[in-house]
Write a protein that holds these residues in place. Structure first.
Motif, PDB file in Angstrom:
ATOM      1  N   HIS A  35       2.792   9.510  14.079  1.00 13.42           N
ATOM      2  CA  HIS A  35       4.140   9.595  13.516  1.00 13.42           C
ATOM      3  C   HIS A  35       4.884   8.275  13.695  1.00 13.42           C
ATOM      4  CE1 HIS A  35       7.999  11.325  12.398  1.00 13.42           C
ATOM      5  NE2 HIS A  35       8.516  10.897  13.539  1.00 13.42           N
ATOM      6  N   ARG A  36       4.728   7.681  14.866  1.00 11.57           N
ATOM      7  CA  ARG A  36       5.390   6.402  15.126  1.00 11.57           C
ATOM      8  C   ARG A  36       4.828   5.307  14.236  1.00 11.57           C
ATOM      9  NH1 ARG A  36       6.024   3.767  21.197  1.00 11.57           N
ATOM     10  NH2 ARG A  36       7.365   2.015  20.602  1.00 11.57           N
TER      11      ARG A  36
ATOM     12  N   ARG B  45       0.817  -1.203   0.000  1.00  6.61           N
ATOM     13  CA  ARG B  45       0.000   0.000   0.000  1.00  6.61           C
ATOM     14  C   ARG B  45       0.859   1.266   0.000  1.00  6.61           C
ATOM     15  NH1 ARG B  45      -2.189  -0.713   4.604  1.00  6.61           N
ATOM     16  NH2 ARG B  45      -0.976   0.800   5.758  1.00  6.61           N
ATOM     17  N   ARG B  46       0.535   2.226  -0.881  1.00  9.74           N
ATOM     18  CA  ARG B  46       1.319   3.453  -0.973  1.00  9.74           C
ATOM     19  C   ARG B  46       0.729   4.584  -0.142  1.00  9.74           C
ATOM     20  NH1 ARG B  46       2.219   4.185  -7.412  1.00  9.74           N
ATOM     21  NH2 ARG B  46       2.000   2.009  -7.995  1.00  9.74           N
TER      22      ARG B  46
ATOM     23  N   ARG C 118      17.947   7.254   4.811  1.00  8.91           N
ATOM     24  CA  ARG C 118      17.049   7.568   5.918  1.00  8.91           C
ATOM     25  C   ARG C 118      15.652   7.044   5.617  1.00  8.91           C
ATOM     26  NH1 ARG C 118      18.231  13.867   7.338  1.00  8.91           N
ATOM     27  NH2 ARG C 118      16.515  13.444   8.771  1.00  8.91           N
ATOM     28  N   THR C 119      14.867   6.831   6.700  1.00  4.97           N
ATOM     29  CA  THR C 119      13.495   6.349   6.537  1.00  4.97           C
ATOM     30  C   THR C 119      12.470   7.323   7.092  1.00  4.97           C
ATOM     31  OG1 THR C 119      13.660   5.151   8.635  1.00  4.97           O
ATOM     32  CG2 THR C 119      14.187   3.935   6.619  1.00  4.97           C
ATOM     33  N   ASP C 120      12.875   8.551   7.380  1.00  3.27           N
ATOM     34  CA  ASP C 120      11.936   9.523   7.934  1.00  3.27           C
ATOM     35  C   ASP C 120      11.273  10.347   6.835  1.00  3.27           C
ATOM     36  OD1 ASP C 120      14.229  10.821   7.167  1.00  3.27           O
ATOM     37  OD2 ASP C 120      14.437  12.026   8.990  1.00  3.27           O
TER      38      ASP C 120
ATOM     39  N   ARG D 227       6.926   3.247  11.262  1.00  7.18           N
ATOM     40  CA  ARG D 227       6.970   1.785  11.183  1.00  7.18           C
ATOM     41  C   ARG D 227       6.404   1.289   9.863  1.00  7.18           C
ATOM     42  NH1 ARG D 227       5.054  -0.131  17.288  1.00  7.18           N
ATOM     43  NH2 ARG D 227       6.978   0.467  18.361  1.00  7.18           N
ATOM     44  N   SER D 228       5.358   1.945   9.366  1.00  3.60           N
ATOM     45  CA  SER D 228       4.772   1.539   8.091  1.00  3.60           C
ATOM     46  C   SER D 228       5.773   1.708   6.960  1.00  3.60           C
ATOM     47  CB  SER D 228       3.513   2.368   7.807  1.00  3.60           C
ATOM     48  OG  SER D 228       2.507   2.121   8.768  1.00  3.60           O
ATOM     49  N   ARG D 229       6.532   2.808   6.986  1.00  3.76           N
ATOM     50  CA  ARG D 229       7.507   3.049   5.927  1.00  3.76           C
ATOM     51  C   ARG D 229       8.665   2.071   5.990  1.00  3.76           C
ATOM     52  NH1 ARG D 229       6.963   9.677   6.003  1.00  3.76           N
ATOM     53  NH2 ARG D 229       5.226   9.719   4.534  1.00  3.76           N
ATOM     54  N   ARG D 230       8.970   1.601   7.185  1.00  2.00           N
ATOM     55  CA  ARG D 230      10.004   0.569   7.283  1.00  2.00           C
ATOM     56  C   ARG D 230       9.523  -0.747   6.699  1.00  2.00           C
ATOM     57  NH1 ARG D 230      11.788   2.146  13.452  1.00  2.00           N
ATOM     58  NH2 ARG D 230      13.130   3.916  12.894  1.00  2.00           N
TER      59      ARG D 230
END
Length: 502
Positions: A142-143, A26-27, A177-179, A147-150
């Motif tokens: 935000h948390r 999912r995007r 980075r993953t932020d 986690r979803s992006r990771r």
């Protein structure tokens, strides 16, 4: 430089163009972000105001609660806090406090206009939980988003276009980075040369600007460049075209490419080449048909630095006064655990390269400096001038606990009180570290070193030298008083967590 696709701690991160196939999950961000934020804001004001007004016997508690909740949601909506593109991107504490102050002003004006006569103390007290509940919901969102992006979710699939050198640089920085939401799924290099970032090449533009010679009725809207880029974007299902301009991709050629991308309904972004510059310091201005980026200089003079100095000394004085019993207990524990003084002083380098004596609670044996040369080969902090060992044999039993809890840093409140340090800033380096600094690293010394700072809340000793330096340079150039307050708020969590402290 950390390998692509790894986190600050060295763990494997979300799929990137350099390490894994394009993500297929999912995007979009979850649809519940906006209604959850709105419900938290509304109930976070409605319930406390209704309860407080009912308990104190104030008139019209239901109307007051409904009015306050509507006003709070309206203020937040006016600042686009419920837009999907902004939800989850920050922890939200500073923005919620900003909006809360506006809410107080708005309700004060309504109070005067309507002649409302409730107790001012009751009203403000009932509104007090609102910004913190809002910030808590934002932090949890935000948390969740992080986690979803990771897990390769809620991402924006990016196709990077440009000369190989700039494309490699942009791709590496995004993968490090993953932020953020961007994940590189492919590239379209311009001209000759080879990519080194590992991202798949899905097309290539010629070095020379193509000439359109077709008849008017036959001219493709996108042109040769646009056709190549859009064909790659369609095959990879890209959401965004990110252009890293160079000598081969400027002017009319860049403009025609933007026309083609926009006509196809895709996003178009240009990498400016600037890095670690806060958005608030960048201004866009159109002059003579040119789009110019104005970069505001860092804050060095004016009311904010003056207020920072006043808050530093006031905070240090209050801290020393309130923490006096704790300081005495820690000093006693250090003396009882090992022979030697409770306090340890060391020469550090401060603002503009001036040396000063920094104070800490002693966490090592008294001959620690004499033993250090024999331990250089066991340095866990490779790639820079810092020396750190995860299991340093020189650290005492009490010292290990002090380091994990950061209590060994508390005597530096004396340095803050004397004006040689700040509550927030880069870590104060040793003179031998400064001797090995390059020209970029010396920029760290343009601000006072801090008791806490971006290094403390960003991972501490788990960060590589390059990561620590990037955080410090970003702080030095983008410093603001609100940013300091954010770091202070995050320091408590970092200390409790203890991650990276050794």
């Amino acid at each position: 430089m950390r390998p692509l696709g790894t986190s600050r701690s060295g763990a494997v991160r979300r799929p990137s163009a350099a390490s894994a196939p394009p993500p297929t999950r999912r995007r979009d961000k979850p649809a519940w972000y906006a209604p959850t934020a709105l419900a938290t804001d509304a109930l976070g004001v409605f319930v406390p105001v209704l309860a407080a007004f009912t308990a104190t016997g104030e008139p019209r508690p239901l109307a007051a609660a409904a009015t306050a909740a509507t006003a709070w949601a309206g203020v937040r909506a006016a600042h686009h806090r419920y837009a999907l593109r902004t939800l989850g991107e920050t922890r939200g504490l500073l923005s919620s406090l900003h909006d809360w102050l506006i809410l107080l002003g708005l309700l004060a004006a309504l109070r005067v206009l309507t002649g409302e006569s409730s107790s001012l103390l009751t009203a403000v007290g009932a509104l007090a939980p609102a910004p913190f509940l809002t910030a808590l919901a934002a932090a949890l969102t935000h948390r969740h988003l992080t986690r979803s992006r990771r897990r390769a979710q809620a991402l924006c699939r990016v196709l990077v276009v440009g000369e190989p050198g700039p494309v490699d640089a942009v791709t590496a920085q995004l993968a490090a980075r993953t932020d953020h939401a961007y994940v590189v799924i492919g590239t379209v290099p311009v001209g000759g040369g080879h990519l080194t970032c590992g991202a798949p090449e899905t097309g290539r533009l010629t070095a020379d600007e193509p000439t359109l010679t077709l008849a008017l009725s036959e001219v493709l809207p996108e042109g040769p460049d646009g056709s190549t880029v859009l064909d790659a974007a369609r095959r990879l299902e890209a959401d965004l075209i990110l252009v890293a301009p160079g000598s081969l991709l400027t002017g009319d050629r860049l403009r025609r490419l933007s026309w083609a991308v926009h006509d196809a309904g895709l996003g178009f972004v240009i990498a400016s080449g600037l890095s670690e510059v806060a958005p608030g310091r960048v201004r866009v201005q159109a002059t003579a048909g040119l789009s110019l980026l104005h970069v505001v200089p860092p804050l060095r003079r004016g009311p904010q630095p003056f207020l920072k100095a006043a808050l530093d000394r006031t905070g240090a004085a209050l801290g020393l006064l309130l923490l006096a019993p704790l300081l005495a207990a820690v000093a006693l524990a250090v003396r009882l655990d090992s022979s030697g003084p409770a306090l340890y002083r060391q020469t550090r380098v401060g603002l503009r390269g001036e040396p000063f004596t920094m104070w800490k609670f002693r966490t090592m044996v008294t001959d620690a400096e004499r033993l250090r040369p024999a331990l250089e080969t066991a340095n866990d902090h490779c790639g820079g001038p810092l020396f750190k060992m995860r299991r340093d044999p020189r650290v005492t039993r009490v010292g290990r606990w002090l380091r994990r809890s950061s209590l060994d840093e508390l005597p530096q409140l004396l340095n803050v009180l004397s004006g040689r340090m700040s509550l927030v800033g880069p870590r104060p380096p040793l003179p031998d570290e400064v001797e090995r600094y390059g020209s970029a690293a010396l920029r760290r010394l343009s601000v006072k070193p801090g008791l806490t700072g971006p290094w403390q809340v960003g991972g501490r000793s788990e960060l590589s030298w390059d990561e620590s330096l990037a955080l410090d340079l970003s702080y030095a150039d983008n410093w603001s008083l609100t940013g300091d307050l954010d770091v202070l708020a995050r320091t408590f969590r970092a200390v409790v967590d203890g991650r990276g402290a050794y």
